[in-house]
Design a protein around this motif. Structure first.
Motif, PDB file in Angstrom:
ATOM      1  N   UNK A 507       0.833  -1.206   0.000  1.00 25.13           N
ATOM      2  CA  UNK A 507       0.000   0.000   0.000  1.00 25.13           C
ATOM      3  C   UNK A 507       0.870   1.260   0.000  1.00 25.13           C
ATOM      4  N   UNK A 508       1.803   1.270  -0.894  1.00 22.02           N
ATOM      5  CA  UNK A 508       2.761   2.384  -0.978  1.00 22.02           C
ATOM      6  C   UNK A 508       3.313   2.426  -2.398  1.00 22.02           C
ATOM      7  N   UNK A 509       4.086   3.434  -2.672  1.00 23.27           N
ATOM      8  CA  UNK A 509       4.706   3.528  -3.978  1.00 23.27           C
ATOM      9  C   UNK A 509       6.114   4.077  -3.850  1.00 23.27           C
ATOM     10  N   UNK A 510       6.895   3.838  -4.872  1.00 26.49           N
ATOM     11  CA  UNK A 510       8.277   4.297  -4.886  1.00 26.49           C
ATOM     12  C   UNK A 510       8.659   4.624  -6.322  1.00 26.49           C
ATOM     13  N   UNK A 511       9.019   5.887  -6.558  1.00 29.12           N
ATOM     14  CA  UNK A 511       9.462   6.288  -7.893  1.00 29.12           C
ATOM     15  C   UNK A 511      10.983   6.250  -7.969  1.00 29.12           C
ATOM     16  N   UNK A 512      11.507   5.709  -9.030  1.00 26.58           N
ATOM     17  CA  UNK A 512      12.960   5.609  -9.169  1.00 26.58           C
ATOM     18  C   UNK A 512      13.386   6.213 -10.491  1.00 26.58           C
TER      19      UNK A 512
END
Lengths: 635, 48
Positions: A507-512
């Motif tokens: 339930x989260x996100x991560x932009x790389x």
């Protein structure tokens, strides 16, 4: 050996075997019975009927290492023809019998059995009996009659002596006879084996010495029905069919007798009578032609049967239906039947059809008594290109093994000037021409599949692909510094680099933001990725979307020293996130292997369908048609 | 048909061998960006 004088002509009469009680004088044909030291003359023995047998009294052979000689014989006749029982004397003093019928040879010895055996009246075809540990089935019930004899015999016999006998066979080629000649309630039992003529290591056969006086001469006569000139060119011929009018003639007597007339239209055989050829290493001569028919749904289906003589006087058949040919021979053994199939030589034959065959007309010579309209129940079992046929009459059961022969082979065997008609439709035991193709394509599929798997595994282990390094990364919302990996080298041009992140986010996100830098050339490649994973439970049902992992491939990278910079973007309220970075040279993909197998699979599937459609057409003519959901079309 | 299949099969296995050697996958997620030159500040960062 005992030598006595014939009381009739004074010629010497030899008794080689102590068990011989009867001898026929070679000079005056007196039937002499031994009574102590004296010989009693029972009168003249009838002359032997010439039968083209390669054997003669005085011939010698060997069976299982024991030498034997032929010292006598009786000729027996039944409604279908004639056969010989040769009396043998082995070097070990024992005697036995060699039965010779239609080119089939059976060696047997008398056997004292302890089992209770049924009287003749209770015997029926197919009944099974265990005799000295072997399981036999009744295949023939014959009311034979002795017609002549010669040499030494172990019992009193003469022309006209009745010989009701029952033949039994087992699956291994074993043979037994119940002989009810002496007592219709208690038979004498003889047990033996069917033997190959050549395996007996013969010497002094009839061909090697001058033939007896009674050689076969072509016997010419006119058909009593139509007056056409006819001839019997072979010995042991019981019936002749007139090629002009189809009249069936009895030729066993001096005067030819008319047995039956035919109203059907006579068609001349495609293989002329008297044709000689060599088919599958077998020298054969066509002596007779028979048209047989069956009826189904009110329609007559007819086929041709050519009666042929093979080597050693063996009877063979060539059959033809709608251009399909078979070479057939009678089996010297019983065949085990189970429901819907039979097993012969470890091969399963499936039941194809059952019908009643009727003799429509005959042309030429037949070594048995042919009866027009005679019927027999026939069951065909197929294992292409072979077919087993069980033919049953009231008192006989015979098994015939047929082998499919291409018309071109028949034409070549008999050196026919004209080609034979092309086969129509699919025959019961016609080899499936698509079978071999399907087998080849399947074999190729597995070869290619195996090669692909081996190549794939080898490249997985020793190929240029593989992990360059792995690194644990931690991302903090407060930290905006890009993360740099250590340096790594790529050799050669056209490299493919696989960069993967494995996270545990929920339930989260991560932009790389990935920046791949070639430090040698100053080139850089940039890509943005977003890893997002959400899951929950709504109305009692769990759901999820996105993925915790990410992979991207940088292609066509030149050689050089590289470094990877990773800048991140994430929810400011999020806690610290960690990820495992994996940098690898791209290697073999399992998806490629699966794709290859999927691409190659339609070919064997297609040939299988095609092969199946041929089988559908074959079985459409049987008692067991294959039910299909749709139209299979033509091949 | 068996001969055609042999040719197609050999081609397919050859393609697989090439793809496996080069690490090419039909379903790979490829980076599409074109290479750029590093600017001076970036160069100093990456050449430390």
């Amino acid at each position: 050996m005992k030598v006595a004088r014939c009381p009739s002509c004074g010629a010497p009469v030899e008794f080689k075997s102590v068990v011989s009680v009867l001898a026929v004088c070679d000079y005056c044909q007196s039937t002499l019975v031994r009574r102590g030291e004296e010989l009693e003359n029972l009168g003249k023995m009838a002359e032997l009927i010439e039968d083209r047998s390669p054997l003669q009294r005085g011939a010698e052979g060997s069976w299982q290492g024991v030498h034997f000689g032929l010292i006598g014989r009786i000729q027996l006749k039944y409604e279908q023809g004639l056969w010989n029982e040769w009396h043998l004397l082995y070097d070990n003093g024992k005697s036995g019998w060699l039965s010779e019928a239609g080119g089939e040879y059976v060696l047997s010895v008398p056997l004292r059995v302890t089992e209770a055996l049924p009287p003749l009246a209770d015997i029926a075809l197919g009944q099974k009996y265990a005799i000295s540990g072997r399981n036999f089935a009744v295949t023939n019930i014959l009311n034979a009659e002795c017609v002549a004899g010669e040499g030494e015999l172990p019992f009193k016999v003469g022309a006209g002596y009745p010989a009701p006998v029952v033949d039994l066979r087992d699956e291994q080629g074993g043979f037994a006879t119940f002989d009810y000649s002496d007592d219709p309630e208690r038979p004498l039992v003889f047990v033996g084996d069917s033997v190959d003529f050549k395996s007996l290591a013969w010497a002094n056969l009839r061909e090697k010495i001058p033939l007896p006086e009674a050689t076969v001469k072509a016997r010419a006569f006119n058909c009593p029905s139509c007056g056409s000139p006819l001839a019997v060119a072979h010995g042991n011929i019981e019936t002749v069919g007139c090629r002009s009018c189809g009249a069936v003639l009895d030729t066993t007597h001096e005067t030819v007798r008319l047995l039956a007339r035919v109203s059907a239209q006579i068609e001349q055989p495609r293989l002329p009578l008297g044709s000689k050829g060599k088919l599958r290493d077998e020298s054969i001569e066509v002596i007779g032609f028979m048209r047989r028919c069956m009826s189904a749904d009110g329609v007559d289906y007819c086929w041709d049967e050519y009666v042929c003589l093979g080597a050693d006087n063996k009877l063979l058949w060539l059959t033809q239906y709608d251009g399909h040919w078979n070479l057939a021979r009678v089996l010297p053994r019983a065949v085990l039947t189970t429901v819907g199939s039979v097993t012969y030589e470890k091969q399963e034959f499936k039941h194809f059809q059952g019908y009643t065959a009727r003799v429509a007309y005959v042309i030429g010579e037949f070594p048995w008594r042919v009866r027009l309209d005679e019927t027999a129940r026939v069951d065909d079992y197929v294992a292409p290109p072979r077919m087993l046929s069980r033919e049953t009459t009231d008192n006989e059961e015979t098994w015939t093994l047929s082998e499919y022969v291409a018309p071109e082979e028949i034409a070549a065997a008999f050196a026919l000037a004209e080609a034979l008609p092309k086969p129509v439709g699919v025959y019961a035991n016609q080899p499936n021409p698509l079978e071999e193709r399907h087998r080849r394509v399947c074999r190729r599929f597995w070869q290619f599949g195996l090669a692909a798997v081996v190549i794939h595994l080898v490249l997985l282990i020793v190929g240029p692909g593989g992990t360059l390094f792995k690194q644990q990364l931690n991302f903090d919302p407060q930290d905006d510094e890009p993360k740099l990996t250590g340096e790594f080298k790529l050799a050669g041009d056209g490299n493919r680099l696989e960069i993967a992140h494995r996270t545990g986010i929920t339930n989260n996100w991560l932009g790389l933001n990935l920046t791949l830098v070639n430090k040698d050339t100053g080139q850089s490649w940039q890509e943005s990725r977003e890893i997002a994973r959400y899951e929950g439970v709504d109305d009692g049902e769990s759901w999820s979307e996105g993925s915790r992992d990410d992979e991207i491939v940088f292609g066509d990278l030149p050689a050089g020293t590289y470094v990877l910079a990773i800048d991140h973007d994430m929810d400011a309220k999020s806690g610290r996130l960690s990820a495992e970075l994996s940098v690898a040279r791209a290697g073999p993909r399992w998806s490629s292997l699966i794709l290859l197998l999927l691409a190659l699979a339609p070919f064997p599937l297609w040939t299988r369908v095609r092969r199946g459609s041929f089988e559908v057409r074959r079985w459409a003519e049987s008692d067991h048609p294959i039910v299909t959901s749709g139209d299979d079309g033509d091949d | 048909m068996a001969r055609l299949y042999a040719i197609i099969g050999m081609l397919a296995v050859s393609v697989l061998a090439w793809a496996d050697y080069r690490g090419v996958g039909l379903f790979d997620d490829m980076a599409h960006s074109q290479p750029n030159r590093l600017n001076p500040s970036q160069r100093s960062t990456f050449h430390k």
